[in-house]
Design a protein around this motif. Sequence first.
Motif, short mmCIF file in Angstrom:
data_model
loop_
_atom_site.label_atom_id
_atom_site.label_comp_id
_atom_site.label_asym_id
_atom_site.label_seq_id
_atom_site.Cartn_x
_atom_site.Cartn_y
_atom_site.Cartn_z
N LEU A 118 13.41 -23.89 3.61
CA LEU A 118 12.66 -23.44 2.27
C LEU A 118 12.85 -22.04 2.09
O LEU A 118 12.73 -21.22 3.04
N ASN A 119 13.04 -21.91 0.81
CA ASN A 119 13.15 -20.64 0.40
C ASN A 119 11.79 -20.18 -0.20
O ASN A 119 11.15 -20.50 -1.17
N TYR A 138 6.14 -18.69 -3.84
CA TYR A 138 5.65 -17.86 -3.11
C TYR A 138 3.94 -17.52 -3.49
O TYR A 138 3.12 -17.23 -2.82
N ILE A 139 3.78 -17.74 -4.90
CA ILE A 139 2.37 -17.80 -5.51
C ILE A 139 1.52 -18.71 -4.64
O ILE A 139 0.42 -18.58 -4.30
N GLU A 140 1.93 -19.90 -4.70
CA GLU A 140 1.20 -21.07 -4.15
C GLU A 140 1.21 -20.75 -2.55
O GLU A 140 -0.06 -21.30 -1.94
N ALA A 145 -2.98 -17.36 8.71
CA ALA A 145 -2.88 -15.78 8.52
C ALA A 145 -1.62 -15.36 9.00
O ALA A 145 -1.08 -14.45 8.52
N SER A 146 -1.01 -16.07 10.11
CA SER A 146 0.36 -15.79 10.67
C SER A 146 1.38 -15.99 9.75
O SER A 146 2.43 -15.17 9.28
N LEU A 147 1.32 -17.06 8.67
CA LEU A 147 1.98 -17.60 7.50
C LEU A 147 2.00 -16.19 6.68
O LEU A 147 3.24 -15.97 5.99
N ILE A 205 8.62 -10.69 3.84
CA ILE A 205 9.71 -11.09 3.21
C ILE A 205 10.32 -10.41 1.99
O ILE A 205 9.24 -9.93 1.21
N ASP A 206 11.35 -9.81 2.04
CA ASP A 206 11.67 -8.71 0.93
C ASP A 206 12.30 -9.87 -0.22
O ASP A 206 13.59 -10.39 0.22
#
Length: 91
Positions: free
Chosen positions: A50-51, A56-58, A73-75, A82-83
Amino acid sequence: MEMPKEFLTFYLTGCIDQIEKLKDAPYGIQTRMARILSTFLRSLIKSKTLNPIDMYIELQAFCIKFMDVQEAASLFKMLKGIDPENYNIDK
């Protein structure tokens, strides 16, 4: 076996929606499902299946909503690290 990107995105969005609808479920069910999905998402990101930029927003909104769940929280921390400029998947 390679999975179409659209299918994976659609499936994960559906999972997030279903977990958010569990707010009236018996105590702990929603938290348990958020924990499981967060762990699954982390494994998909680590294995580059998964990219995270695609959702990202979801993903960020899900993590913020379930910030009291340690795995979410870890996710969230993983997503913050992530850049977007350097994260590419050549699939």
